[in-house]
Design a protein around this motif. Structure first.
Motif, short mmCIF file in Angstrom:
data_model
loop_
_atom_site.label_atom_id
_atom_site.label_comp_id
_atom_site.label_asym_id
_atom_site.label_seq_id
_atom_site.Cartn_x
_atom_site.Cartn_y
_atom_site.Cartn_z
N THR A 445 40.65 66.63 26.83
CA THR A 445 39.45 67.31 27.31
C THR A 445 38.28 67.09 26.34
OG1 THR A 445 40.86 68.99 28.34
CG2 THR A 445 38.53 69.54 28.07
N PHE A 446 38.55 67.19 25.06
CA PHE A 446 37.51 66.97 24.06
C PHE A 446 36.95 65.54 24.16
CE2 PHE A 446 36.82 65.04 19.81
CZ PHE A 446 35.58 65.61 19.54
N ARG A 447 37.85 64.57 24.23
CA ARG A 447 37.39 63.17 24.28
C ARG A 447 36.58 62.90 25.54
NH1 ARG A 447 37.28 60.63 19.42
NH2 ARG A 447 39.14 61.14 18.21
N ALA A 448 36.98 63.50 26.65
CA ALA A 448 36.24 63.32 27.89
C ALA A 448 34.83 63.90 27.77
CB ALA A 448 36.98 63.97 29.05
N LEU A 449 34.72 65.06 27.14
CA LEU A 449 33.41 65.69 26.96
C LEU A 449 32.56 64.91 25.95
CD1 LEU A 449 34.45 69.45 26.90
CD2 LEU A 449 33.16 68.29 28.69
N LEU A 450 33.22 64.43 24.89
CA LEU A 450 32.49 63.69 23.85
C LEU A 450 31.89 62.41 24.42
CD1 LEU A 450 31.81 63.83 20.80
CD2 LEU A 450 33.81 62.37 20.41
N ASP A 451 32.61 61.78 25.32
CA ASP A 451 32.11 60.54 25.93
C ASP A 451 30.84 60.79 26.75
OD1 ASP A 451 34.14 59.08 24.82
OD2 ASP A 451 35.40 59.08 26.62
N LYS A 452 30.63 62.05 27.16
CA LYS A 452 29.46 62.37 27.98
C LYS A 452 28.26 62.82 27.13
CE LYS A 452 32.31 63.86 31.91
NZ LYS A 452 32.68 65.00 32.78
N ALA A 453 28.46 62.93 25.83
CA ALA A 453 27.36 63.37 24.96
C ALA A 453 26.20 62.38 25.04
CB ALA A 453 27.86 63.51 23.53
N LYS A 454 24.99 62.89 25.25
CA LYS A 454 23.83 62.02 25.48
C LYS A 454 23.00 61.76 24.21
CE LYS A 454 23.23 63.42 30.33
NZ LYS A 454 24.43 64.29 30.40
N THR A 455 23.11 62.66 23.23
CA THR A 455 22.30 62.53 22.02
C THR A 455 23.18 62.70 20.78
OG1 THR A 455 21.78 64.89 21.87
CG2 THR A 455 20.32 63.52 23.23
N LYS A 456 22.63 62.25 19.64
CA LYS A 456 23.35 62.44 18.37
C LYS A 456 23.54 63.92 18.07
CE LYS A 456 22.19 58.17 15.91
NZ LYS A 456 21.53 57.61 14.69
N LYS A 457 22.53 64.73 18.39
CA LYS A 457 22.61 66.16 18.13
C LYS A 457 23.75 66.79 18.94
CE LYS A 457 18.80 68.43 17.73
NZ LYS A 457 17.52 69.11 18.06
N GLU A 458 23.82 66.40 20.21
CA GLU A 458 24.88 66.93 21.06
C GLU A 458 26.25 66.47 20.56
OE1 GLU A 458 26.14 66.89 25.82
OE2 GLU A 458 24.29 65.93 25.14
N ARG A 459 26.34 65.22 20.15
CA ARG A 459 27.61 64.70 19.63
C ARG A 459 28.01 65.43 18.34
NH1 ARG A 459 30.63 60.17 20.60
NH2 ARG A 459 31.97 59.47 18.88
N LYS A 460 27.02 65.68 17.49
CA LYS A 460 27.30 66.38 16.24
C LYS A 460 27.86 67.78 16.50
CE LYS A 460 24.94 68.35 12.20
NZ LYS A 460 23.66 68.46 11.47
N ILE A 461 27.25 68.50 17.42
CA ILE A 461 27.70 69.86 17.73
C ILE A 461 29.12 69.84 18.28
CG2 ILE A 461 27.33 71.80 19.32
CD1 ILE A 461 24.29 71.27 18.96
N MET A 462 29.41 68.87 19.15
CA MET A 462 30.75 68.79 19.73
C MET A 462 31.79 68.40 18.67
SD MET A 462 30.11 67.08 23.44
CE MET A 462 31.83 67.25 23.83
N LEU A 463 31.44 67.45 17.83
CA LEU A 463 32.36 67.05 16.75
C LEU A 463 32.63 68.21 15.80
CD1 LEU A 463 31.06 63.47 15.86
CD2 LEU A 463 33.35 64.02 16.70
N ALA A 464 31.58 68.94 15.47
CA ALA A 464 31.74 70.07 14.55
C ALA A 464 32.66 71.13 15.15
CB ALA A 464 30.38 70.68 14.22
N GLN A 465 32.48 71.39 16.42
CA GLN A 465 33.33 72.38 17.07
C GLN A 465 34.79 71.93 17.08
OE1 GLN A 465 31.95 74.52 20.70
NE2 GLN A 465 33.81 73.66 21.62
N LYS A 466 35.01 70.63 17.34
CA LYS A 466 36.38 70.12 17.35
C LYS A 466 36.99 70.18 15.95
CE LYS A 466 40.09 68.25 19.00
NZ LYS A 466 41.03 69.12 19.75
N VAL A 467 36.20 69.82 14.94
CA VAL A 467 36.71 69.89 13.57
C VAL A 467 37.08 71.34 13.22
CG1 VAL A 467 36.05 69.71 11.14
CG2 VAL A 467 35.56 67.83 12.70
N GLU A 468 36.26 72.28 13.62
CA GLU A 468 36.57 73.69 13.35
C GLU A 468 37.87 74.11 14.04
OE1 GLU A 468 33.36 76.39 14.01
OE2 GLU A 468 31.94 75.20 12.83
N ASP A 469 38.03 73.67 15.28
CA ASP A 469 39.26 74.00 16.00
C ASP A 469 40.48 73.39 15.30
OD1 ASP A 469 37.87 75.44 17.87
OD2 ASP A 469 37.86 73.86 19.39
#
Length: 618
Positions: A445-469
């Motif tokens: 699910t994370f990888r599917a959402l990450l692939d849809k990230a449109k900007t670096k900022k959006e990707r950073k937020i998603m990566l940070a959330q995954k790292v925290e999890d």
């Protein structure tokens, strides 16, 4: 010792952060427990309870003291026939237990539910006392006699994995009447204190700005963007935990002593050996995992939290800032239908069969999603029994982490459906491998959402959330494991005061969180609300085991040309019939290899590297 496969309680909640009961979300499903029984007073349930008692007594009369003859026979008088009857009875008892447990966890503050749950537990314990002889007598049979039976009785041969599994308990098996005493006294011992913990926790309310709210809603405040709101939530939690410290300290001391008595009688050397045996994993494997994670604290949690403190404009974060959203995070409520499609789409991209099984949970009301007073906190997937189907409980309020929790629990659910083909005695997967499908579902699910990230900022937020999890799942859970080891070791020398337990808690938290987190007054009592410590001592390392395993497994998937999905489904379908070494071998993985855990941890480190690079680019 593991005697029966049916659960009297749910699996402990996964280590996700909590949700708020204030946000209105439409279309949230409530599970349909009538698939098990129409009601607590239905003819179907009462009839099955009467049938269960009669069958338990009949089974004892037929087979007790006669297994030596059965192992030498075939057909209706052979061992295969005995195990088949035992499995059918196990499934029936499991259905009754599951209905009582799920009803209770729907609202633990309801007096009628609590009485029903307690009465059913008492009856199940009584009936089980008539079945206790079976495993004990089987383990007294010689290996030669059992092997000869498996050669001549094809029905018994089907249960070979279960018999092998059962015989692993043999060194810790006690004399029959002592085993019966342990079983019958459990109702007024460990089970009673588990229930006291659950009902105490469910009844707590926390005052924030003059408003009383339950645990889940208050924990959710720690994810709010406003620092003042997070602080209010943390102080409300600390205040109530402190007021109830006597109860939680008594429960912890009692259950730790209860476990020490059981371990001593059964001859377990290490305080966690009984859990390792139940998980069918070797102590050196777990020790290697714990050592690898502790060694990685500076490279993982310490390093990440230092970066996060900078992002939040702080030199040091308060402990209540650990799961705060990053600046510029869009704070929107994710509708249930969107969460459903997000998870199902990710599952479908991996394997349509996986999505098809998961879709049944939505379409057939196998999920209970609303957050409501009295409901069990967190989330879990309950396997029930193979003749029925699993159920999933979440407290859904539309946070991104709630979507990941849904993906996690549906992974469990898919696993439980597939493993159900093994039957009641062999469907249950050891906890270490039980986290494989759940964490893998999260990763998809994370990888599917990450692939849809449109900007670096959006990707950073998603990566940070995954790292925290991942830090919550790996670093935090190993810290929990180390805390339990310290508590159970210290308890051998006498009762522990709340202050002593708090100091042990702070010692592991400071070590694992690192210098970027300020540990201030109040946090010393936050061990009180973690259900894993109460329901399943030393369970927590299974999360870290599963996360590191899945990281390695996902790397194999990314590099596989074809055939990965087929091997993955075979792993899930195996249930409890194979050791982890057999299940991982087709993927070229070996958990006994000292470098195995380093590979899993390197994926987390790689995500932090990517975050650091994105931060530098910004």
């Amino acid at each position: 010792m593991r005697r029966f496969s049916w659960p009297l309680a749910t699996l402990p909640a996964m280590p996700a952060e909590a949700v708020s009961a204030d946000t209105a979300i439409d279309n949230l499903p409530v599970w349909r427990l009538s698939d098990l029984y129409p009601s607590q007073t239905s003819d179907a349930l009462l009839g099955d309870m009467k049938k269960a008692e009669e069958l338990a007594l009949a089974f004892e009369a037929t087979w007790k003291g006669k297994l030596e003859q059965a192992v030498a026979g075939t057909g209706a008088t052979g061992l295969g026939a005995a195990i088949t009857q035992y499995e059918a009875l196990d499934d029936l008892l499991g259905r009754i237990a599951s209905y009582a447990g799920l009803t209770y966890y729907s609202d633990m503050t309801d007096a009628k539910n609590a009485k029903f749950f307690g009465d059913v537990q008492a009856k199940l314990t009584d009936w089980s006392s008539h079945l206790l002889f079976f495993a004990l007598e089987l383990n007294r049979l010689s290996d030669a006699a059992v092997d000869a039976c498996l050669d001549q009785d094809p029905v018994a041969a089907r249960y070979h994995p279960w018999l092998l599994d059962l015989r692993m308990d043999k060194p810790h098996q006690l004399e029959d009447r002592v085993e019966q005493l342990f079983l019958e006294k459990s109702m007024t011992g460990a089970a009673a204190f588990n229930r006291l913990f659950d009902e105490t926790l469910a009844s707590l309310t926390f005052n924030v700005d003059g408003k009383e709210q339950p645990l889940e809603a208050t924990l959710n405040l720690l994810q709010e963007p406003d620092p003042a709101t997070r602080e209010k939530g943390a102080k409300a939690l600390s205040e109530v935990f402190a007021k109830n410290l006597r109860i939680f300290t008594l429960v912890t001391n009692t259950l730790s002593k209860d476990k020490e008595i059981s371990d001593r009688w059964r001859g377990f050397e290490d305080i966690a050996d009984s859990r390792h045996l139940a998980n069918r994993v070797e102590r050196p494997v777990v020790d290697a995992l714990a050592a690898a994670v502790k060694d990685a604290y500076p490279r993982l949690s310490h390093r990440y939290y230092k970066m996060k403190a900078k992002w939040l404009g702080m030199d040091q974060m308060n402990f209540w800032d650990r799961n705060a959203p990053l600046p510029d995070t869009v704070n929107r409520v994710i509708p249930w239908d969107e969460a459903r499609e997000t998870v199902l789409s990710a599952y479908d991209g991996f394997a349509p069969e996986m999505a098809g099984i998961a879709r049944r949970f939505f379409d057939e009301n196998w999920i209970d999603a609303p957050a409501r007073p009295g409901k069990a906190p967190g989330a879990f997937a309950h396997p029930t029994v193979p003749s029925a189907h699993p159920y999933v409980l979440v407290n859904y309020l539309g946070k991104p982490r709630d979507v990941m929790t849904l993906a996690h629990e549906l992974g469990h659910g898919v696993h439980q459906v597939l493993a159900g083909e093994q039957g009641a005695l062999m469907c249950q997967t050891p906890l270490t491998l039980a986290e494989t499908a759940s964490v893998f579902g999260e990763m998809l699910t994370f990888r599917a959402l990450l692939d849809k990230a449109k900007t670096k900022k959006e990707r950073k937020i998603m990566l940070a959330q995954k790292v925290e999890d991942m830090i919550n799942t790996v670093v935090r859970q190993i810290a929990f494991y180390e805390f339990e080891r310290k508590v159970h070791t210290a308890r051998k020398n006498g009762e522990l005061t709340a202050e002593e337990i708090g100091q042990l808690w702070l010692s592991v938290q400071e070590e694992s969180l690192g210098p970027a987190i300020r540990i201030s007054e109040g946090y010393e009592n936050w061990w009180t609300y973690v259900p894993h410590f109460i329901h399943s001592p030393f369970y927590v390392y299974a999360y870290a085991f599963g996360d590191c395993l899945v990281n390695s497994l996902y790397a194999v998937y990314q590099n596989a040309d074809q055939g990965f999905q087929d091997k993955y489904f075979e792993l899930l379908k195996a249930g409890g019939t194979k050791h982890h070494s057999e299940l991982l071998a087709p993927f070229g993985l070996d958990a006994t290899d000292p470098s195995f855990w380093a590979k899993g941890l390197s994926m987390i480190e790689g995500l932090i590297d990517e975050l650091e690079a994105l931060d530098t680019d910004a």
